[in-house]
Design an enzyme around this catalytic site. Sequence first.
Site, mmCIF file in Angstrom:
data_model
loop_
_atom_site.group_PDB
_atom_site.id
_atom_site.type_symbol
_atom_site.label_atom_id
_atom_site.label_comp_id
_atom_site.label_asym_id
_atom_site.label_seq_id
_atom_site.Cartn_x
_atom_site.Cartn_y
_atom_site.Cartn_z
ATOM 1 N N GLY A 1 0.819 -1.211 0.000
ATOM 2 C CA GLY A 1 0.000 0.000 0.000
ATOM 3 C C GLY A 1 0.848 1.254 0.000
ATOM 4 O O GLY A 1 2.057 1.196 -0.195
ATOM 5 N N ASN A 2 0.203 2.385 0.231
ATOM 6 C CA ASN A 2 0.948 3.639 0.344
ATOM 7 C C ASN A 2 0.273 4.536 1.376
ATOM 8 O O ASN A 2 -0.780 4.195 1.905
ATOM 9 C CB ASN A 2 1.076 4.318 -1.020
ATOM 10 C CG ASN A 2 -0.275 4.716 -1.577
ATOM 11 O OD1 ASN A 2 -0.968 5.566 -1.028
ATOM 12 N ND2 ASN A 2 -0.679 4.065 -2.672
ATOM 13 N N ARG A 3 0.889 5.679 1.639
ATOM 14 C CA ARG A 3 0.460 6.477 2.789
ATOM 15 C C ARG A 3 -0.545 7.580 2.450
ATOM 16 O O ARG A 3 -0.767 8.475 3.249
ATOM 17 C CB ARG A 3 1.692 7.101 3.450
ATOM 18 C CG ARG A 3 2.656 6.032 3.925
ATOM 19 C CD ARG A 3 3.528 6.519 5.037
ATOM 20 N NE ARG A 3 4.339 7.658 4.653
ATOM 21 C CZ ARG A 3 4.942 8.454 5.510
ATOM 22 N NH1 ARG A 3 4.781 8.255 6.791
ATOM 23 N NH2 ARG A 3 5.682 9.440 5.094
#
Length: 420
Positions: free
Chosen positions: A208-210
């Site tokens: 995922g990413n932030r």
Amino acid sequence: MSQIVLGVGGGVAAYKSALLLRALTESGHDVRVVPTASALRFVGAATFEALSGNPVSTEVWDDVPEVAHVRIGQRADLVLVNPATADLLARAAAGRADDLLTATLLTAHCPVVFVPAMHTEMWQHPATQDNVATLRRRGAVVLPPAVGRLTGPDSGPGRLPEPADVAALAELVLSAGAGALAPDLIGRRVVISAGGTREPLDPVRFLGNRSSGLQGWALARVAAARGAEVVLVAANVELPAPFGVRVVAVESAEELRTAMHTESSGRQHAESSGQGAARPADVVVMAAAVADFRPATVAGSKLKKGGAAEPSSVELVRNPDVLVELVGSRPPGQLVVGFAAETGDAEGDVLTHARAKLARKGADLLVVNDVSAGRVFGRAENEVTVLATDGSATAVPSGRKDAVAAAIWDVVSDRLPRQA
Ligand code: CTP
């Protein structure tokens, strides 16, 4: 701290004004509630006095030495009328001054925001629509009503937006002025992607990413308040839907890609509205952080430690570039806006990289975030530059994400083809 006048009209939705009052005072504002006489048939003056810490009156005859009917409006930084009934909109449009609230509206120099709530028939009646047009022409903000459950068994446009949405929009008007909610997107369809995609590794793990989704949420909320019909394709964002916005939840880049193609082409709109022809979106905004890569294989069951099946590395394959695809397949007149989170390096500064990206992606506009040193992610404030294909660069100073969203819509709105 700002001085806010909270006008309350006489509709059953007046009960929600107590929660709005609480949200405004908790943000540190000094709120003076000015209800109409009929509003007090729904909510007692004691409730407003206790929550605001200020006296409550409806008539110009109270507190005469104070000249309240003039002073309250003169001193305000914002007049927020929530709910605004059909009758109150009519009296305001006619310039009446037959109670303390309408007198206050005539003496206010500050931005005025009306939040309508009434039955659908009353909202759609030409008399009400003329009054709304008159008030907007004079510079007041009249929010479009939310669609949903009304009093009794009815539902449709006319519902009061939730207090949290109204409080957020009030903050926006306080910081950026009434122009931030100009009604310039009425009749436009807008599709926005927000959040960050998750690329599954197995049934429980993902890459995922932030991205928090907050900037995309702000874009959707402000576009809806400016009159647009908004679809928000949301990748893994746990936030309540902004009022008036349809949220399509997705997880992976592939799901986001499918949803963006369907929604931007208008195929979904044509099916759900029962209208034969698809009506493509006028504006498509790719604010989501889309994973560039995904695991080449997704395990059908949870990957375990130990044994022969334990993975030693993860092979990745490239995801399609959704923005490039949307640009390539867009119908005439559709404006496509990309986002870019950039850092400067030895090969160039943030804007040099961003200009190259705008050219590479083929979008009309690119909203550039400088993410050097961990800035932006998950924060309420943002600072961007909007690059256009004509070489222009609009710097949007640091501000809350709603204010940044309003500045982005200003740039977009200027570039939209005129409506027939
Ligand atoms: N984007 C997209 N599909 C992808 C990757 C990115 O649609 N697979 C969109 C993003 O939503 C954003 C824009 O492209 O609007 C730029 O995203 P960014 O990650 O900065 O671009 P990349 O092409 O991934 O560039 P870089 O090589 O700098 O990571």
